[in-house]
Motif scaffolding. Sequence first.
Motif, PDB file in Angstrom:
ATOM      1  N   ARG A 159      14.024  -0.814  -1.943  1.00  0.00           N
ATOM      2  CA  ARG A 159      15.317  -1.447  -2.523  1.00  0.00           C
ATOM      3  C   ARG A 159      16.362  -0.593  -2.443  1.00  0.00           C
ATOM      4  O   ARG A 159      17.544  -1.068  -2.509  1.00  0.00           O
ATOM      5  CB  ARG A 159      15.006  -1.054  -4.250  1.00  0.00           C
ATOM      6  N   ASN A 160      16.450   0.683  -2.118  1.00  0.00           N
ATOM      7  CA  ASN A 160      17.612   1.522  -1.764  1.00  0.00           C
ATOM      8  C   ASN A 160      17.450   2.526  -0.710  1.00  0.00           C
ATOM      9  O   ASN A 160      16.009   2.908  -0.600  1.00  0.00           O
ATOM     10  CB  ASN A 160      18.035   2.405  -3.145  1.00  0.00           C
ATOM     11  N   PRO A 161      18.224   2.699   0.421  1.00  0.00           N
ATOM     12  CA  PRO A 161      17.685   3.553   1.524  1.00  0.00           C
ATOM     13  C   PRO A 161      17.238   4.793   1.291  1.00  0.00           C
ATOM     14  O   PRO A 161      16.564   5.490   2.010  1.00  0.00           O
ATOM     15  CB  PRO A 161      18.852   3.393   2.542  1.00  0.00           C
ATOM     16  N   GLY A 217      24.484  18.480  -4.959  1.00  0.00           N
ATOM     17  CA  GLY A 217      26.133  18.111  -5.065  1.00  0.00           C
ATOM     18  C   GLY A 217      26.279  16.840  -4.209  1.00  0.00           C
ATOM     19  O   GLY A 217      27.587  16.666  -4.069  1.00  0.00           O
ATOM     20  N   ARG A 218      25.298  16.268  -4.107  1.00  0.00           N
ATOM     21  CA  ARG A 218      25.589  14.585  -3.270  1.00  0.00           C
ATOM     22  C   ARG A 218      25.480  13.508  -4.491  1.00  0.00           C
ATOM     23  O   ARG A 218      24.808  13.556  -5.125  1.00  0.00           O
ATOM     24  CB  ARG A 218      24.449  14.539  -2.454  1.00  0.00           C
ATOM     25  N   SER A 219      26.663  12.642  -4.191  1.00  0.00           N
ATOM     26  CA  SER A 219      26.439  11.619  -5.009  1.00  0.00           C
ATOM     27  C   SER A 219      25.530  10.544  -4.622  1.00  0.00           C
ATOM     28  O   SER A 219      25.143  10.682  -3.230  1.00  0.00           O
ATOM     29  CB  SER A 219      27.971  10.810  -4.904  1.00  0.00           C
ATOM     30  N   LEU A 220      25.017   9.739  -5.071  1.00  0.00           N
ATOM     31  CA  LEU A 220      23.884   8.911  -4.992  1.00  0.00           C
ATOM     32  C   LEU A 220      24.374   7.841  -3.554  1.00  0.00           C
ATOM     33  O   LEU A 220      23.550   7.612  -2.840  1.00  0.00           O
ATOM     34  CB  LEU A 220      23.815   7.685  -5.938  1.00  0.00           C
ATOM     35  N   GLY A 265       0.908  -1.186  -0.039  1.00  0.00           N
ATOM     36  CA  GLY A 265      -0.030   0.049   0.051  1.00  0.00           C
ATOM     37  C   GLY A 265       0.686   1.262  -0.083  1.00  0.00           C
ATOM     38  O   GLY A 265       0.195   2.219  -0.038  1.00  0.00           O
ATOM     39  N   ASP A 266       2.075   1.321   0.139  1.00  0.00           N
ATOM     40  CA  ASP A 266       3.015   2.393   0.232  1.00  0.00           C
ATOM     41  C   ASP A 266       3.555   2.367  -1.262  1.00  0.00           C
ATOM     42  O   ASP A 266       3.733   1.360  -1.851  1.00  0.00           O
ATOM     43  CB  ASP A 266       4.040   2.077   1.137  1.00  0.00           C
ATOM     44  N   VAL A 267       3.785   3.512  -1.790  1.00  0.00           N
ATOM     45  CA  VAL A 267       4.525   3.686  -3.101  1.00  0.00           C
ATOM     46  C   VAL A 267       5.794   4.541  -2.744  1.00  0.00           C
ATOM     47  O   VAL A 267       5.778   5.640  -2.211  1.00  0.00           O
ATOM     48  CB  VAL A 267       3.747   4.636  -4.173  1.00  0.00           C
ATOM     49  N   TYR A 268       7.097   3.884  -3.504  1.00  0.00           N
ATOM     50  CA  TYR A 268       8.306   4.638  -3.223  1.00  0.00           C
ATOM     51  C   TYR A 268       9.018   4.888  -4.602  1.00  0.00           C
ATOM     52  O   TYR A 268       8.825   4.084  -5.531  1.00  0.00           O
ATOM     53  CB  TYR A 268       9.168   3.400  -2.518  1.00  0.00           C
ATOM     54  N   TYR A 269       9.477   6.004  -4.615  1.00  0.00           N
ATOM     55  CA  TYR A 269      10.387   6.259  -5.774  1.00  0.00           C
ATOM     56  C   TYR A 269      11.472   5.562  -5.696  1.00  0.00           C
ATOM     57  O   TYR A 269      12.371   5.687  -4.667  1.00  0.00           O
ATOM     58  CB  TYR A 269      10.504   7.834  -5.808  1.00  0.00           C
ATOM     59  N   SER A 270      12.108   5.228  -6.901  1.00  0.00           N
ATOM     60  CA  SER A 270      13.264   4.318  -7.113  1.00  0.00           C
ATOM     61  C   SER A 270      14.409   5.405  -7.409  1.00  0.00           C
ATOM     62  O   SER A 270      14.502   5.787  -8.700  1.00  0.00           O
ATOM     63  CB  SER A 270      13.077   3.299  -7.820  1.00  0.00           C
ATOM     64  N   VAL A 271      15.168   5.810  -6.666  1.00  0.00           N
ATOM     65  CA  VAL A 271      16.273   6.881  -7.143  1.00  0.00           C
ATOM     66  C   VAL A 271      17.397   6.260  -7.955  1.00  0.00           C
ATOM     67  O   VAL A 271      17.796   6.854  -8.805  1.00  0.00           O
ATOM     68  CB  VAL A 271      16.911   7.428  -5.737  1.00  0.00           C
ATOM     69  N   ASP A 272      17.646   4.881  -7.941  1.00  0.00           N
ATOM     70  CA  ASP A 272      18.517   4.219  -8.818  1.00  0.00           C
ATOM     71  C   ASP A 272      17.915   4.438 -10.354  1.00  0.00           C
ATOM     72  O   ASP A 272      18.770   4.272 -11.227  1.00  0.00           O
ATOM     73  CB  ASP A 272      18.505   2.711  -8.725  1.00  0.00           C
TER      74      ASP A 272
END
Length: 567
Positions: free
Chosen positions: A242-244, A223-226, A206-213
């Motif tokens: 999938r990614n913190p 200016g941050r790296s992934l 029921g949650d939806v997460y954006y995948s930064v990858d």
Amino acid sequence: MALATASLRRLSLFTFSPSQSHAPQTLISLVRKRNPTLLTLRYFSSPFRPLCSASPFASLRTSGPSKELYLYNTMTRTKEQFEPRDPSKVGMYVCGVTPYDFSHIGHARAYVTFDVLFRYLQYLGYDVCYVRNFTDIDDKIIARAKESNEDPLSISARYCDEFHFDMSALQCLPPTYEPRVSDHIDQIIDMIKKIIENDCAYVVDGDVYYSVDKFPAYGRLSGRSLEDNRAGERVAVDQRKRNPADFALWKAAKEGEPSWESPWGQGRPGWHIECSAMSYVYLGHTIDIHGGGQDLIFPHHENEIAQSCAACKESSVRFWVHNGFVNVDKEKMSKSLKNFTTIRQVMELYHALALRFFLLGTHYRTTINYSREQLDTASDRLFYIYQTLHECEVLLSAEEKPIAAEDSPPKTSECLQKLNRELRVCMSDDLHTPMVLSALSDPLKRINDLLHTRKGRREERRMESLCALERQLRVVLGILGLMPASYAEILQQLREKALVRAGLTEAQVLEKIEERTSARIQKQYERSDEIRRELEARGISLMDNPDGTSWRPTSPLPVEELQTTTS
């Protein structure tokens, strides 16, 4: 009255009158439902009348000024010449407050900054669509609602009204649109669906997460790296991610929390998605200016970029503009650190325009350190400006024949040309308001010379000079948002605030003046000086003149200086 009627009509567009409670200010939030042609109006009342209904500067320009303007772009980390997508129009989106408490000075700085930008863009001739949102659904609001056993939307609605009151007192113009998250759930859901369709988000229970990858450019703004990125400040780390660094677009409903139906079940929006959705509703996929405080660069604005581009590849922001922090003892002022001072607390002791003047006295990107001493100085300077202009206005009002301000002598014309030149150069150089405030000194000194010195009172075309100087200073103060409805009213208000800070009534001050006058008559000069110093230590300055002794607010005399004068 010396000033022409047409001039007064134009200048009235700048005015601000807290005393006119019978004329409520109307702030309109246009809400587009699924049918984009359906608009719902929401009105917010405040005991302040609107400052303008259209550009308050258009009628003041006698010749079309150059629109050259340079702004610092956070994305490129350079000052760039501002060029909107449409040569005549500007779309500006500024992230608004989360209304769960009274707004603090840090909020004041952000919205004063973008109010000045809004005003200056209008002065340059742009038709500006200014959008500023309310995050009226948020974890902090829900937590506050649980503490007070109150409905979350009722809390946010109440503090939205309090925010409007503060902004009106600070003379921040109402934005063109002021959308709320709770009115745009359908648009938010539509954008999340598009992001999922484009394989940039995933659903978990029921949650939806954006995948930064899925977004290689993630981190470019900050200016941050992934690898260096972490989860958003308002989001607890979830092992299901999938990614913190993945962040929530939609949160599944929890018991006792407000929620809406969605394709993923009952829930509510995450923090970041709201601004992407609402900026698209009102400004489209390309925004000329997106603004906010530096604390929003990461994660909020970084996440906005990622999700907006996931929903539409053509999504872009031409200029990212961010204001600096307000510090207290070298720490950022914030509610989370519990070191904040609310705007309302400041207004108990100082006029709101003294706070505005204080904020404009430092370049908007530079960190500013808050202190009462700084506000004392700002209030003192503001009193000087308004006192000078009030005396000028009184003299001009006594003239029976019309005065041609355009027919001013060369010395005055040179002073005005210098003021206008410095206004344009400084404001066009990334809104350098401290330099504009400094540029007020010469024309104010010129007015005082014409009013009070023997040479000035004998000068040819004196009244024409005073009229031209006062009129142009109104324009500059209007651009800075410092033009009051009445010089006399605000001077009285500044005096009243000074008495509150001093812990005195006006009757008590007058008693001290009488005591001092009696001491002087009896040649008790030490006692006379002692009374003067006592009042100066509390921010009350005495002025002797042929008609007697009067008083005005001033910066309190420092203890060490007081000790020096008494030794």
